[in-house]
Scaffold this motif. Structure first.
Motif, short mmCIF file in Angstrom:
data_model
loop_
_atom_site.label_atom_id
_atom_site.label_comp_id
_atom_site.label_asym_id
_atom_site.label_seq_id
_atom_site.Cartn_x
_atom_site.Cartn_y
_atom_site.Cartn_z
N ARG A 16 0.75 -1.40 -0.04
CA ARG A 16 0.04 -0.01 0.13
C ARG A 16 1.09 1.31 -0.03
O ARG A 16 0.31 2.39 -0.04
CB ARG A 16 -0.98 0.02 1.16
N SER B 119 -7.96 4.31 5.64
CA SER B 119 -6.77 3.38 5.19
C SER B 119 -6.63 2.58 6.64
O SER B 119 -6.25 1.33 6.35
CB SER B 119 -5.73 4.23 4.86
N ILE C 293 -6.21 -1.59 6.58
CA ILE C 293 -4.99 -2.17 7.02
C ILE C 293 -5.35 -3.32 8.06
O ILE C 293 -4.73 -4.25 8.02
CB ILE C 293 -3.78 -1.24 7.31
#
Length: 93
Positions: free
Chosen positions: A31, A61, A65
């Protein structure tokens, strides 16, 4: 509108298996997320490792994750939170 990047701490509890650090690091590398701080050590429970990872990213984000880390076979539990110390500094300015 520009995304709001804040510092988050991710805490993951994992089983003690060889190569797990590399697999977790690969999640961030794919990422293109820079890790501010990465610590691994024993947890309070025998044969369980505790990962403490600090990143600067958006909350969306960080949620993705965390979910991706939980999908790893050897990962037992993942939590994240925004660093409270930085919140105090932001409001004091």
């Amino acid at each position: 509108m520009k995304p709001e990047y804040k510092e988050y701490t991710i805490i993951a509890y994992t089983e003690d298996y060889l190569g797990l650090i590399g697999r977790i690091n690969a999640i961030f590398s794919r990422r293109r997320i820079s890790i501010v701080n990465f610590n691994v050590g024993p947890s309070e429970i025998e044969n369980i490792k505790k990962f403490v990872i600090v990143i600067r990213e958006t909350e969306e984000s960080v949620q993705k994750i965390s979910q991706q880390m939980e999908k790893q076979v050897d990962v037992l539990e993942v939590h994240y939170h925004r660093n409270p110390h930085l919140t105090v500094i932001e409001y004091a300015s």
